[in-house]
Design a protein around this motif. Structure first.
Motif, mmCIF file in Angstrom:
data_model
loop_
_atom_site.group_PDB
_atom_site.id
_atom_site.type_symbol
_atom_site.label_atom_id
_atom_site.label_comp_id
_atom_site.label_asym_id
_atom_site.label_seq_id
_atom_site.Cartn_x
_atom_site.Cartn_y
_atom_site.Cartn_z
ATOM 1 N N MET A 158 0.844 -1.190 0.000
ATOM 2 C CA MET A 158 0.000 0.000 0.000
ATOM 3 C C MET A 158 0.887 1.251 0.000
ATOM 4 O O MET A 158 1.957 1.264 0.586
ATOM 5 N N LEU A 159 0.371 2.273 -0.641
ATOM 6 C CA LEU A 159 1.032 3.568 -0.645
ATOM 7 C C LEU A 159 0.049 4.628 -0.175
ATOM 8 O O LEU A 159 -1.159 4.500 -0.380
ATOM 9 N N LYS A 160 0.555 5.658 0.431
ATOM 10 C CA LYS A 160 -0.288 6.762 0.864
ATOM 11 C C LYS A 160 -0.663 7.617 -0.337
ATOM 12 O O LYS A 160 0.163 7.873 -1.216
ATOM 13 N N GLY A 161 -1.909 8.056 -0.376
ATOM 14 C CA GLY A 161 -2.338 8.984 -1.398
ATOM 15 C C GLY A 161 -2.694 8.363 -2.736
ATOM 16 O O GLY A 161 -3.064 9.082 -3.654
ATOM 17 N N ILE A 162 -2.573 7.055 -2.863
ATOM 18 C CA ILE A 162 -2.932 6.372 -4.105
ATOM 19 C C ILE A 162 -4.093 5.439 -3.804
ATOM 20 O O ILE A 162 -4.021 4.599 -2.911
ATOM 21 N N SER A 163 -5.152 5.568 -4.565
ATOM 22 C CA SER A 163 -6.348 4.761 -4.357
ATOM 23 C C SER A 163 -6.024 3.273 -4.434
ATOM 24 O O SER A 163 -5.249 2.840 -5.291
ATOM 25 N N SER A 164 -6.659 2.516 -3.579
ATOM 26 C CA SER A 164 -6.479 1.053 -3.614
ATOM 27 C C SER A 164 -7.116 0.445 -4.860
ATOM 28 O O SER A 164 -6.891 -0.729 -5.155
ATOM 29 N N LEU A 165 -7.891 1.221 -5.614
ATOM 30 C CA LEU A 165 -8.437 0.736 -6.885
ATOM 31 C C LEU A 165 -7.351 0.617 -7.957
ATOM 32 O O LEU A 165 -7.519 -0.095 -8.935
ATOM 33 N N ILE A 166 -6.260 1.345 -7.766
ATOM 34 C CA ILE A 166 -5.174 1.310 -8.737
ATOM 35 C C ILE A 166 -4.242 0.168 -8.370
ATOM 36 O O ILE A 166 -3.512 0.235 -7.380
ATOM 37 N N SER A 167 -4.284 -0.867 -9.180
ATOM 38 C CA SER A 167 -3.448 -2.040 -8.937
ATOM 39 C C SER A 167 -1.985 -1.711 -9.235
ATOM 40 O O SER A 167 -1.694 -0.743 -9.957
ATOM 41 N N PRO A 168 -1.054 -2.506 -8.708
ATOM 42 C CA PRO A 168 0.356 -2.288 -9.049
ATOM 43 C C PRO A 168 0.592 -2.299 -10.560
ATOM 44 O O PRO A 168 1.367 -1.489 -11.079
ATOM 45 N N GLU A 169 -0.103 -3.175 -11.260
ATOM 46 C CA GLU A 169 0.048 -3.251 -12.712
ATOM 47 C C GLU A 169 -0.433 -1.966 -13.387
ATOM 48 O O GLU A 169 0.231 -1.433 -14.293
ATOM 49 N N LEU A 170 -1.571 -1.437 -12.965
ATOM 50 C CA LEU A 170 -2.086 -0.199 -13.542
ATOM 51 C C LEU A 170 -1.169 0.974 -13.216
ATOM 52 O O LEU A 170 -0.879 1.803 -14.080
ATOM 53 N N LEU A 171 -0.664 1.034 -11.993
ATOM 54 C CA LEU A 171 0.247 2.103 -11.607
ATOM 55 C C LEU A 171 1.510 2.076 -12.480
ATOM 56 O O LEU A 171 1.975 3.110 -12.953
ATOM 57 N N LYS A 172 2.031 0.893 -12.727
ATOM 58 C CA LYS A 172 3.207 0.734 -13.584
ATOM 59 C C LYS A 172 2.925 1.252 -14.991
ATOM 60 O O LYS A 172 3.723 1.995 -15.564
ATOM 61 N N VAL A 173 1.788 0.875 -15.548
ATOM 62 C CA VAL A 173 1.416 1.319 -16.895
ATOM 63 C C VAL A 173 1.283 2.839 -16.941
ATOM 64 O O VAL A 173 1.791 3.495 -17.867
ATOM 65 N N LEU A 174 0.625 3.433 -15.955
ATOM 66 C CA LEU A 174 0.459 4.886 -15.922
ATOM 67 C C LEU A 174 1.806 5.596 -15.854
ATOM 68 O O LEU A 174 2.012 6.630 -16.502
ATOM 69 N N MET A 175 2.733 5.022 -15.097
ATOM 70 C CA MET A 175 4.079 5.604 -14.979
ATOM 71 C C MET A 175 4.877 5.459 -16.269
ATOM 72 O O MET A 175 5.655 6.344 -16.617
ATOM 73 N N GLU A 176 4.706 4.356 -16.968
ATOM 74 C CA GLU A 176 5.452 4.113 -18.210
ATOM 75 C C GLU A 176 4.994 5.002 -19.352
ATOM 76 O O GLU A 176 5.779 5.321 -20.251
#
Length: 143
Positions: A1-19
């Motif tokens: 878990m990270l602060k300030g990031i919705s739990s709806l955003i999976s690690p995979e989705l977060l990676k894609v958004l960052m890329e």
């Protein structure tokens, strides 16, 4: 878990958004969208609706200010009697997270499919509303 990031955003989705880079596109497909057969990169978000995902993603995701509309909707096929109240919800969510007023573009169904095939990624959701598919074009982080 990270602060300030919705739990709806999976690690995979977060990676894609960052890329993703400036002008890359991401599709949020409803439950009927042929995501697996169209995606270069497929992210599963089963059980989640598109509005709740947009509310989670848009605080982190800048929209492209250099195009007429960084948000595209799959247009209703002429002759269909489908109602699209979810589009009003999208407009409100975008308005809350984008500093510049924009019109959401409507893209003909088959043109939308072709554009989706070129998108950086497709998020397959559990959204039940019809014609709920949406494309976001990424902008630059200026903060």
């Amino acid at each position: 878990m990270l602060k300030g990031i919705s739990s709806l955003i999976s690690p995979e989705l977060l990676k894609v958004l960052m890329e993703m880079g400036h002008a890359d596109e991401i599709v949020f497909g409803d439950g009927n969208f042929p995501a697996a057969s169209h995606a270069q990169r497929l992210v599963r978000a089963d059980g989640h609706g598109i509005p709740e995902l947009l509310k989670a993603v848009l605080p982190l995701f800048p929209l492209d200010i250099y195009v007429e509309s960084p948000v595209a909707l799959m247009a209703v096929t002429p002759g269909d009697t489908i109602e699209t109240p979810i589009w009003d919800e999208y407009r409100q969510i975008v308005k809350e997270h984008h500093f510049k007023a924009i019109e959401l573009e409507e893209v003909e169904r088959f043109a939308f499919y072709e554009r989706a095939k070129k998108a950086y990624a497709i998020v397959s959701t559990g959204e039940k509303a019809l014609c709920a598919n949406v494309i976001l074009k990424k902008g630059v982080v200026v903060e």
